[in-house]
Motif scaffolding. Structure first.
Motif, PDB file in Angstrom:
ATOM      1  N   LEU A  96     -31.709 -48.745 -56.312  1.00  0.00           N
ATOM      2  CA  LEU A  96     -30.445 -49.421 -56.035  1.00  0.00           C
ATOM      3  C   LEU A  96     -29.396 -49.049 -57.074  1.00  0.00           C
ATOM      4  CD1 LEU A  96     -29.285 -51.517 -54.114  1.00  0.00           C
ATOM      5  CD2 LEU A  96     -29.919 -53.253 -55.765  1.00  0.00           C
ATOM      6  N   TYR A 122     -25.673 -46.043 -56.933  1.00  0.00           N
ATOM      7  CA  TYR A 122     -24.256 -46.228 -57.211  1.00  0.00           C
ATOM      8  C   TYR A 122     -23.749 -45.297 -58.306  1.00  0.00           C
ATOM      9  CZ  TYR A 122     -24.015 -50.195 -54.149  1.00  0.00           C
ATOM     10  OH  TYR A 122     -24.020 -50.985 -53.047  1.00  0.00           O
ATOM     11  N   GLU A 168     -22.765 -41.718 -59.502  1.00  0.00           N
ATOM     12  CA  GLU A 168     -22.447 -40.454 -58.855  1.00  0.00           C
ATOM     13  C   GLU A 168     -23.029 -39.267 -59.599  1.00  0.00           C
ATOM     14  OE1 GLU A 168     -18.427 -39.183 -57.314  1.00  0.00           O
ATOM     15  OE2 GLU A 168     -18.174 -41.239 -58.056  1.00  0.00           O
ATOM     16  N   ILE A 208     -36.315 -39.315 -53.259  1.00  0.00           N
ATOM     17  CA  ILE A 208     -35.494 -39.991 -52.253  1.00  0.00           C
ATOM     18  C   ILE A 208     -34.027 -39.592 -52.398  1.00  0.00           C
ATOM     19  CG2 ILE A 208     -34.906 -42.180 -53.397  1.00  0.00           C
ATOM     20  CD1 ILE A 208     -36.115 -43.435 -50.696  1.00  0.00           C
ATOM     21  N   LEU A 242     -32.301 -39.453 -55.528  1.00  0.00           N
ATOM     22  CA  LEU A 242     -31.582 -40.191 -56.565  1.00  0.00           C
ATOM     23  C   LEU A 242     -31.957 -39.732 -57.963  1.00  0.00           C
ATOM     24  CD1 LEU A 242     -31.771 -43.713 -54.961  1.00  0.00           C
ATOM     25  CD2 LEU A 242     -29.723 -42.353 -55.305  1.00  0.00           C
ATOM     26  N   PRO A 301     -21.623 -52.080 -57.390  1.00  0.00           N
ATOM     27  CA  PRO A 301     -20.523 -51.201 -56.966  1.00  0.00           C
ATOM     28  C   PRO A 301     -19.217 -51.535 -57.682  1.00  0.00           C
ATOM     29  CG  PRO A 301     -21.048 -52.779 -55.256  1.00  0.00           C
ATOM     30  CD  PRO A 301     -22.081 -52.936 -56.313  1.00  0.00           C
ATOM     31  N   PRO A 318     -17.861 -46.175 -57.276  1.00  0.00           N
ATOM     32  CA  PRO A 318     -18.375 -45.475 -56.096  1.00  0.00           C
ATOM     33  C   PRO A 318     -17.578 -45.776 -54.824  1.00  0.00           C
ATOM     34  CG  PRO A 318     -19.956 -47.104 -56.931  1.00  0.00           C
ATOM     35  CD  PRO A 318     -18.888 -46.979 -57.943  1.00  0.00           C
ATOM     36  N   LEU A 336     -27.939 -42.395 -47.976  1.00  0.00           N
ATOM     37  CA  LEU A 336     -27.502 -41.916 -49.284  1.00  0.00           C
ATOM     38  C   LEU A 336     -26.656 -40.667 -49.155  1.00  0.00           C
ATOM     39  CD1 LEU A 336     -30.628 -42.397 -51.545  1.00  0.00           C
ATOM     40  CD2 LEU A 336     -28.337 -43.271 -51.963  1.00  0.00           C
ATOM     41  N   TYR A 391     -22.657 -47.034 -48.261  1.00  0.00           N
ATOM     42  CA  TYR A 391     -23.055 -48.099 -49.178  1.00  0.00           C
ATOM     43  C   TYR A 391     -23.416 -49.426 -48.502  1.00  0.00           C
ATOM     44  CZ  TYR A 391     -21.935 -45.163 -53.114  1.00  0.00           C
ATOM     45  OH  TYR A 391     -21.935 -44.141 -54.017  1.00  0.00           O
ATOM     46  N   ILE A 419     -26.990 -49.022 -47.390  1.00  0.00           N
ATOM     47  CA  ILE A 419     -27.963 -48.987 -48.488  1.00  0.00           C
ATOM     48  C   ILE A 419     -28.169 -50.394 -49.035  1.00  0.00           C
ATOM     49  CG2 ILE A 419     -28.379 -48.101 -50.810  1.00  0.00           C
ATOM     50  CD1 ILE A 419     -26.528 -45.721 -49.981  1.00  0.00           C
ATOM     51  N   GLN A 420     -27.035 -51.061 -49.280  1.00  0.00           N
ATOM     52  CA  GLN A 420     -27.053 -52.418 -49.800  1.00  0.00           C
ATOM     53  C   GLN A 420     -27.838 -53.344 -48.881  1.00  0.00           C
ATOM     54  OE1 GLN A 420     -23.087 -53.270 -51.622  1.00  0.00           O
ATOM     55  NE2 GLN A 420     -23.226 -55.003 -50.242  1.00  0.00           N
TER      56      GLN A 420
END
Lengths: 280, 337
Positions: free
Chosen positions: A128, A132, A134, A217, A219, B30, B37, B293, B298, B301-302
């Motif tokens: 998670l 977020y 980048e 995955i 990330l 976020p 993002p 992704l 988002y 995903i969230q």
């Protein structure tokens, strides 16, 4: 003179086996890139070549040398594992020592925090957080792994402290008028050095596996290479379906060997320090 | 107050606290991460605006609304938490205008259908083998099993998945290369579909079961070794009780901590199986996360994480309560002796 503890440790077969495997791979990661100076991210040959004398582990989709990637990957996975384990250990030990030693409301609130984070699965939290970010450099990935993996350490260290702090030598220090901080870090911590070392070893193997999982995955680190990143590209470009075994088997073998040797190492030490498990 | 009710409400309080902490983390991420993002996502949307300006504008408005951009943070948080509790997880960007909750719910059964049977199977087989290894300590059985357990427990599910896939789907073409059923087939309750489903199910199921098994076996082995040395074992032995009977006691006593372990490890097994889905292109939530992704979706995903973690926390709560009902020692804890 060799201290007797070293002589004792050498006799443990598990310890010798695990250390040799671990050190062999570490050496490959440290010295390998020097002995085999091929750039892992530059196209150096024809694409998707099986292993040959020129390319010992073949090449990938872009003609990059898989052995070079592997050697650099080991190095980076190890450094992510070390950094993440150090971060987790610092958080976990601090929370564990302080809450175990202080007691009262400090203990209750710190343990509540620990329990809450413990209840949230670390690998999902990592995914998670990473989702977020980048730009993910190796240090950032280490932080993400480190800040989510500490709760079990905090709990374990706390229970060790609880039993240690009733010992007499702590009373002596108190009578001598030593401050809490000095008692915590000079009296209590050194007495659990072996235990903390085992925790570090386990954290490190967990962190390396976590890094690979995050990479798989999508990330992982955004630039550079690691064992997980090699697997990610192999998976994304269907290396399995097209039977390019040299691309996905070696990084996995290294990862499993690293993690297993670390687990075996901690088991061996555990058996050495708690004779009940050794069993006669 | 009835001690059990007290225990129950304490656990329920903890459940709510954990959930709110988690929602807070999801809310904060976020908004707190430098480089924002969301703004990356919005600028990416603007770049695509030429292709379909109307759609992009609608998505943009939706995003502004759902993330409450421009409103004070605490207002955003209370809106977010009340929406989450009413089951509104927002709108997907890549599959606009479909709701996230609907989409995740259509993927969730595949994940649970893989996760639950594989976890339980690995737990049962792992515990049995671990107890066997402990009982056969210092014999060839234990010496052969232990290295296998250790290695399996450190083998990432997805890598084992790649290996199994390579052996059984590429070298020997016994099983299909991926998916949950043959493409083009429509899920239905027919024997033909069931067989096709099982055919696709075998390899993902095996990779999760095998990797998870190692950890259970190691835990059980240590537990049973301790237990075998307990006084009651030598007492029962001196009374001349048959081995099988003593073993049953030992097994039952070592089993209890493993039940707590089941609750604690659900999360990491879930994490591993999500990644395994990616390897098999299995249409579960892991695959959904993977594809969302790459599209920077988002809200999706969230929403996926919210649903997964809620399910998990609830499952742990149930195991906790069940465990308290089974274990007499905990029972004394909450009845006070």
């Amino acid at each position: 003179m060799i201290p007797p503890i070293v002589m004792d440790l050498i006799k443990i077969k598990k310890l010798i086996i695990s250390l040799s495997i671990f050190l062999a791979i570490v050496l490959a990661g440290l010295i390998g890139p020097i002995v085999y100076p091929v750039n892992p991210v530059v196209m150096t040959g024809p694409i998707e070549q099986p292993p040959s004398s020129k390319y010992p582990l073949g090449t990938d989709r872009w003609g990059r040398d898989v052995l070079a990637q592997l050697l650099h990957g080991i190095r980076n996975s190890l450094s992510i594992g070390l950094t993440a384990a150090a971060i987790s250990l610092a958080i976990g030990v601090t929370i564990g020592v302080v809450s175990g030693f202080k007691g009262g409301i400090t203990e209750n609130s710190l343990m509540l925090l620990t329990d809450v984070v413990y209840a949230l699965p670390s690998i999902l939290l990592m995914m998670l957080i990473a989702a977020y970010l980048e730009e993910r450099n190796p240090f950032l990935v280490s932080i993400v792994i480190g800040v989510t993996s500490w709760p079990w350490v905090a709990r374990a260290v706390r229970s060790q402290i609880l039993s240690l702090k009733t010992r007499e030598f702590i009373d002596m220090s108190r009578m001598a008028g030593l401050g809490d901080l000095r008692i915590m870090f000079e009296d209590l911590l050194p007495n659990m050095a072996s235990y903390i070392f085992m925790a570090f070893v386990l954290l490190m193997s967990g962190a390396m596996i976590a890094e690979a999982g995050l990479s798989m995955i999508g990330l992982g680190v955004t630039r550079g290479i690691s064992l997980g990143i090699i697997l990610y590209w192999a998976q994304l470009l269907e290396a399995v379906r097209r039977a390019l075994w040299w691309w996905f088997i070696p990084p996995g073998v290294c990862l499993v060997a690293l993690a297993t040797s670390l687990l075996l190492l901690s088991t061996a030490l555990d058996e050495y320090f708690s004779p009940r498990l050794r069993g006669e | 107050m009835n001690p059990f009710v007290k225990f129950l409400s304490r656990r329920a309080g903890f459940l709510v606290l954990t959930f709110i902490t988690f929602i807070f983390i999801i809310f904060l991420l976020p908004r707190a991460i430098p480089g924002n993002p969301l703004s990356t996502l919005l600028s990416q949307l603007f770049q695509r605006a030429q292709q379909n300006p109307e759609l992009i504008k609608a998505v943009y408005r939706q995003l502004m609304e759902e993330f409450g951009i421009g409103k004070p943070l605490h207002v955003q948080f209370f809106e977010f938490i009340s929406r989450t509790f009413t089951g509104d997880l927002g709108t997907s960007i890549s599959a606009y205008p479909r709701k996230v909750a609907d989409l995740v719910f259509s993927y969730l059964p595949w994940t649970l259908g893989l996760l639950i049977p594989a976890t339980l199977t690995s737990w049962i087989i792992g515990n049995l083998l671990g107890a066997l290894a402990a009982y056969k300590r210092k014999t060839i059985v234990d010496n052969a099993l232990l290295p296998v357990f250790l290695t399996l427990s450190q083998t990432p599910y997805y890598w084992l998945a790649m290996i199994l896939l390579f052996i059984f789907a590429v070298v020997f073409k016994v099983f299909p290369i991926g998916g949950a059923y043959t493409t083009g087939r429509i899920p239905a309750l027919t024997l033909e579909f069931a067989l096709d489903f099982l055919h696709h199910y075998t390899l993902p199921f095996l990779s999760i079961t095998l990797s998870a098994m190692g950890g259970w076996a190691i835990g059980m082995r240590v537990m049973a070794i301790y237990e075998l040395r307990a006084d009651y074992v030598s007492y029962a032995d001196s009374l001349g009780l048959p081995d099988s009977k003593i073993l049953r006691y030992v097994f039952r006593n070592s089993m209890l901590p493993q039940i707590t372990g089941l609750a604690l490890n659900f999360g990491s097994i879930l994490g591993g199986s999500l990644i395994t889905e990616v390897v098999f292109s299995y249409p579960g939530t892991g695959f959904l996360i993977f594809t969302s992704l790459s599209r920077l979706d988002y809200p999706m995903i969230q929403g996926t994480f919210v649903l997964l973690i809620s399910t998990l926390l609830l499952a742990n709560f149930i195991v906790d309560i069940a465990y308290a009902l089974i274990d007499p020692r905990i029972k004394t804890g909450y009845t006070g002796g």
